[in-house]
Structures are given as structure tokens and as C-alpha cells.
Scaffold this motif. Structure first.
Motif, mmCIF file in Angstrom:
data_model
loop_
_atom_site.group_PDB
_atom_site.id
_atom_site.type_symbol
_atom_site.label_atom_id
_atom_site.label_comp_id
_atom_site.label_asym_id
_atom_site.label_seq_id
_atom_site.Cartn_x
_atom_site.Cartn_y
_atom_site.Cartn_z
ATOM 1 N N HIS A 149 0.851 -1.188 0.000
ATOM 2 C CA HIS A 149 0.000 0.000 0.000
ATOM 3 C C HIS A 149 0.888 1.240 0.000
ATOM 4 C CE1 HIS A 149 -3.591 -2.335 0.515
ATOM 5 N NE2 HIS A 149 -3.096 -2.927 1.608
ATOM 6 N N ASP A 150 0.447 2.236 -0.729
ATOM 7 C CA ASP A 150 1.278 3.424 -0.912
ATOM 8 C C ASP A 150 1.547 4.119 0.422
ATOM 9 O OD1 ASP A 150 2.681 5.516 -1.899
ATOM 10 O OD2 ASP A 150 0.949 6.560 -2.768
ATOM 11 N N THR A 151 2.805 4.089 0.836
ATOM 12 C CA THR A 151 3.213 4.767 2.065
ATOM 13 C C THR A 151 4.089 5.971 1.760
ATOM 14 O OG1 THR A 151 5.177 3.360 2.252
ATOM 15 C CG2 THR A 151 3.158 2.585 3.324
ATOM 16 N N GLY A 152 4.370 6.164 0.486
ATOM 17 C CA GLY A 152 5.225 7.268 0.096
ATOM 18 C C GLY A 152 6.695 6.929 0.138
ATOM 19 N N GLY A 153 7.029 5.751 0.675
ATOM 20 C CA GLY A 153 8.421 5.348 0.758
ATOM 21 C C GLY A 153 8.799 4.424 -0.389
ATOM 22 N N ALA A 154 10.053 3.994 -0.370
ATOM 23 C CA ALA A 154 10.546 3.104 -1.425
ATOM 24 C C ALA A 154 9.926 1.721 -1.284
ATOM 25 C CB ALA A 154 12.064 3.002 -1.343
ATOM 26 N N PRO A 155 9.582 1.074 -2.396
ATOM 27 C CA PRO A 155 9.077 -0.298 -2.332
ATOM 28 C C PRO A 155 10.177 -1.254 -1.882
ATOM 29 C CG PRO A 155 9.462 0.356 -4.600
ATOM 30 C CD PRO A 155 9.669 1.577 -3.771
ATOM 31 N N ARG A 156 9.779 -2.379 -1.327
ATOM 32 C CA ARG A 156 10.758 -3.379 -0.902
ATOM 33 C C ARG A 156 11.176 -4.226 -2.096
ATOM 34 N NH1 ARG A 156 9.512 -7.341 2.310
ATOM 35 N NH2 ARG A 156 7.248 -7.254 2.081
ATOM 36 N N VAL A 157 12.395 -4.723 -2.027
ATOM 37 C CA VAL A 157 12.939 -5.586 -3.077
ATOM 38 C C VAL A 157 13.450 -6.861 -2.407
ATOM 39 C CG1 VAL A 157 14.628 -5.808 -4.927
ATOM 40 C CG2 VAL A 157 13.607 -3.571 -4.435
ATOM 41 N N ARG A 158 13.015 -7.992 -2.913
ATOM 42 C CA ARG A 158 13.427 -9.279 -2.353
ATOM 43 C C ARG A 158 14.326 -9.997 -3.352
ATOM 44 N NH1 ARG A 158 8.461 -12.445 -0.922
ATOM 45 N NH2 ARG A 158 8.419 -12.872 -3.171
ATOM 46 N N GLY A 159 15.444 -10.546 -2.856
ATOM 47 C CA GLY A 159 16.348 -11.258 -3.743
ATOM 48 C C GLY A 159 17.476 -11.912 -2.982
ATOM 49 N N PRO A 160 18.439 -12.485 -3.719
ATOM 50 C CA PRO A 160 19.543 -13.219 -3.078
ATOM 51 C C PRO A 160 20.542 -12.329 -2.358
ATOM 52 C CG PRO A 160 19.847 -13.130 -5.455
ATOM 53 C CD PRO A 160 18.493 -12.575 -5.186
ATOM 54 N N LEU A 161 20.560 -11.030 -2.680
ATOM 55 C CA LEU A 161 21.417 -10.062 -2.001
ATOM 56 C C LEU A 161 20.587 -8.829 -1.664
ATOM 57 C CD1 LEU A 161 24.699 -10.106 -4.146
ATOM 58 C CD2 LEU A 161 24.379 -11.101 -1.883
ATOM 59 N N PRO A 162 20.996 -8.057 -0.663
ATOM 60 C CA PRO A 162 20.264 -6.820 -0.356
ATOM 61 C C PRO A 162 20.265 -5.873 -1.546
ATOM 62 C CG PRO A 162 21.770 -7.391 1.439
ATOM 63 C CD PRO A 162 22.100 -8.304 0.298
ATOM 64 N N ALA A 163 19.113 -5.296 -1.830
ATOM 65 C CA ALA A 163 18.987 -4.333 -2.933
ATOM 66 C C ALA A 163 17.922 -3.317 -2.561
ATOM 67 C CB ALA A 163 18.623 -5.042 -4.239
ATOM 68 N N LEU A 164 18.168 -2.059 -2.887
ATOM 69 C CA LEU A 164 17.256 -0.985 -2.516
ATOM 70 C C LEU A 164 16.783 -0.236 -3.752
ATOM 71 C CD1 LEU A 164 19.200 0.501 0.548
ATOM 72 C CD2 LEU A 164 17.230 -1.048 0.612
ATOM 73 N N ALA A 165 15.510 0.135 -3.737
ATOM 74 C CA ALA A 165 14.965 0.948 -4.812
ATOM 75 C C ALA A 165 15.399 2.402 -4.630
ATOM 76 C CB ALA A 165 13.443 0.850 -4.826
ATOM 77 N N VAL A 166 15.643 3.072 -5.755
ATOM 78 C CA VAL A 166 16.117 4.459 -5.753
ATOM 79 C C VAL A 166 15.190 5.283 -6.633
ATOM 80 C CG1 VAL A 166 18.050 5.972 -6.312
ATOM 81 C CG2 VAL A 166 18.492 3.647 -5.504
ATOM 82 N N HIS A 167 14.917 6.511 -6.225
ATOM 83 C CA HIS A 167 14.084 7.404 -7.027
ATOM 84 C C HIS A 167 14.658 7.532 -8.439
ATOM 85 C CE1 HIS A 167 10.791 9.178 -4.803
ATOM 86 N NE2 HIS A 167 11.567 9.266 -3.723
ATOM 87 N N ALA A 168 13.801 7.422 -9.430
ATOM 88 C CA ALA A 168 14.235 7.528 -10.826
ATOM 89 C C ALA A 168 14.203 8.960 -11.341
ATOM 90 C CB ALA A 168 13.369 6.645 -11.715
ATOM 91 N N ALA A 169 13.650 9.875 -10.547
ATOM 92 C CA ALA A 169 13.576 11.268 -10.992
ATOM 93 C C ALA A 169 14.974 11.820 -11.231
ATOM 94 C CB ALA A 169 12.846 12.103 -9.943
ATOM 95 N N GLU A 170 15.186 12.378 -12.414
ATOM 96 C CA GLU A 170 16.453 12.988 -12.822
ATOM 97 C C GLU A 170 17.618 11.995 -12.845
ATOM 98 O OE1 GLU A 170 17.385 16.530 -10.695
ATOM 99 O OE2 GLU A 170 15.387 17.394 -10.912
#
Length: 281
Positions: free
Chosen positions: A138-159
Motif C-alpha cells: 500500500h502506498d506509504t510514500g516510501g521506497a518499495p521493498r525488493v526481495r532477492g539473493p542479495l540486499p537491494a534498494l529501490a532508488v528514485h528515478a527522478a532525474e
């Protein structure tokens, strides 16, 4: 195309990016059209650079494959790197929408934006780890979670911008192994920083290092096909391949001129350096 198909085809274009002193008259017209802008904006800049500028620019293209326009500009200034046109706006297939924002996820290995297909993410380089999943919440305004074999974080795509795929494939990908080995050498207590030369003579080979009483000139090769290495023999005596290419060692030892080269994996080369340091004590 799949990552495997791209990797296979990349072996046949790599010569464009290996020797910027050579002409490209032999290259088919379609390849010249495809890579003309990249070859001109990156390699002509590198070939006209001084050694220090060359190292700073090349290392940036390895360590900063994506970021905002401001971040890339700041890195360029801080490193003393030269301006190139290697970066382009983030392509649509590297970003996804979650909530009110667009996002991308850097590969945990090379930091280049992973390819998006639905809720699945994967680096375009098959040797880099696994498949990731976007967890939509649900939209919390924060970055979505990413699940995988290593830690990975979503980053704003703006600019956001990222390296052109050709630069990423031929500089960033092999450069990860190069820079990692340079870092390991610098961490060795018995190797002074001045004893390590990065990309000597503007990449005649990749590393020169004085360890104990020995000097090692190293060419790191990360290519799918050993025959491509044999077709363009390295200039350095020590040919080193990533550990995930260990199967290539035996073939290269058979195929390269006998007595001229020593072929090892990164792990085995580290052992060789350690032995040289111990013998010098």
C-alpha cells in the motif's frame, strides 16, 4: 534478448572498446552507427587524457554507473574525471512505478540499473547474482521493498541517468574485477600505494604491482569466450580471469603461446602475490 544472448554478442563488439588507438575501418557500418557516439565521446576523450585523468575517468565509469545528474556531476568534479557523454537518461525498461513515484534498483554487484519485467528484476549481465522481486505494498510514500539473493534498494528515478549500455558492458563490468583486485592489493600491509599502477600507459594492461622482489603486470579478462582472448593476445604476462570463469584457465594455458603467459583466476593470483610477499620477508 536474454542476458545470455547479449553476453554472446558482446564478445564480437568488444574490440571496439579495447584499443582506442586503433582505427575502426574493419567494423561493419551498422556497428559504427550503433556505437559511434559512445566510441567518440568516451574513447576519444580517454585517448587524449593524461594518465591521471585517464585513471580518474575510467574508475568513475566503473564505480558510478548511475545516479542523478547532480550526483554524477559532483563525482566527476571530486574525482578530477573528464566529462564524457557516457551517461544517458534512465531507459524506460530500467524503471517502474510504485505509488506516485518512479523507481529503479541498482544491481548489488555492478550498481547499474537492473532490467524490469513486470515485478521481476535482473541485471543484464548473467554472471551477476540472480533474480529480484518488487514487493508492491500500500502506498506509504516510501521506497518499495525488493526481495532477492542479495540486499537491494529501490532508488528514485527522478532525474536519474545511467551509463550507456556499451560503456557499462565494456568498462564497468570487467572493471569491477579490476578495481576489486586493485583494492585488495592496496590493503596488503607490505605493498605501498606507490607500488600499484592502475591501467599503465592508459590501459596497455590493467595493473602493475611490485610485491616483494617481484613485479607483476596483469591483464584481467572477463569475456564469455576464451577464443576472443586468444585472438587478441594480452600485452601483460599475467592473464587473470574472474573466479566464475575458472573453467577458462586450462583452455587459455593450452591456447596462448607457451612460456609467454601465466594464466590464473583472481583467487590464485592473490595466492601468488601472497607467496611473493612472504618470500621477501
Amino acid at each position: 534478448m536474454t542476458g545470455e544472448a547479449i553476453e554472446y554478442g558482446s564478445d564480437y563488439s568488444e574490440a571496439l572498446f579495447e584499443n582506442h588507438e586503433a582505427g575502426i575501418d574493419w567494423v561493419p557500418r551498422w556497428a559504427q552507427q550503433t556505437f559511434e557516439k559512445v566510441e567518440r565521446s568516451v574513447y576519444l576523450v580517454l585517448s587524449s587524457a593524461g594518465q591521471n585523468e585517464y585513471v580518474a575517468t575510467r574508475q568513475m565509469l566503473i564505480e558510478v554507473p548511475a545516479g542523478t545528474v547532480e550526483q554524477v556531476s559532483d563525482e566527476m568534479h571530486e574525482r578530477g574525471a573528464l566529462h564524457t557523454e557516457a551517461y544517458e537518461p534512465l531507459p524506460p525498461d530500467r524503471q517502474f512505478v510504485s505509488g506516485q513515484n518512479a523507481w529503479y534498483v541498482p544491481c548489488p554487484v555492478c550498481l547499474w540499473p537492473m532490467h524490469v519485467r513486470g515485478s521481476l528484476l535482473a541485471c543484464r549481465y548473467p554472471q551477476h547474482v540472480g533474480q529480484f522481486t518488487i514487493i508492491q505494498e500500500h502506498d506509504t510514500g516510501g521506497a518499495p521493498r525488493v526481495r532477492g539473493p542479495l540486499p537491494a534498494l529501490a532508488v528514485h528515478a527522478a532525474e536519474a541517468v545511467c551509463l550507456h549500455e556499451a560503456v557499462w558492458r565494456y568498462i564497468t563490468v570487467p572493471g569491477i574485477t579490476e578495481v576489486s583486485l586493485m583494492g585488495w592489493l592496496a590493503e596488503q600491509a607490505d605493498i605501498d600505494g606507490d607500488a600499484i599502477t592502475k591501467w599503465p600507459h592508459k590501459d596497455r594492461w590493467d595493473i602493475s604491482v611490485r610485491a616483494g622482489n617481484s613485479v607483476f603486470e596483469v591483464d584481467l579478462k572477463d569475456t564469455r569466450s576464451p577464443s576472443q582472448i586468444v585472438a587478441r593476445p594480452p600485452r601483460a604476462r599475467h592473464v587473470v580471469v574472474p573466479d566464475y570463469r575458472s573453467w577458462q584457465v586450462a583452455q587459455l594455458r593450452r591456447s596462448l603461446p607457451t612460456g609467454r603467459y601465466e594464466v590464473r583466476t583472481v583467487r590464485a593470483f592473490k595466492t601468488l602475490v601472497g607467496k611473493a610477499l612472504k618470500e621477501a620477508q
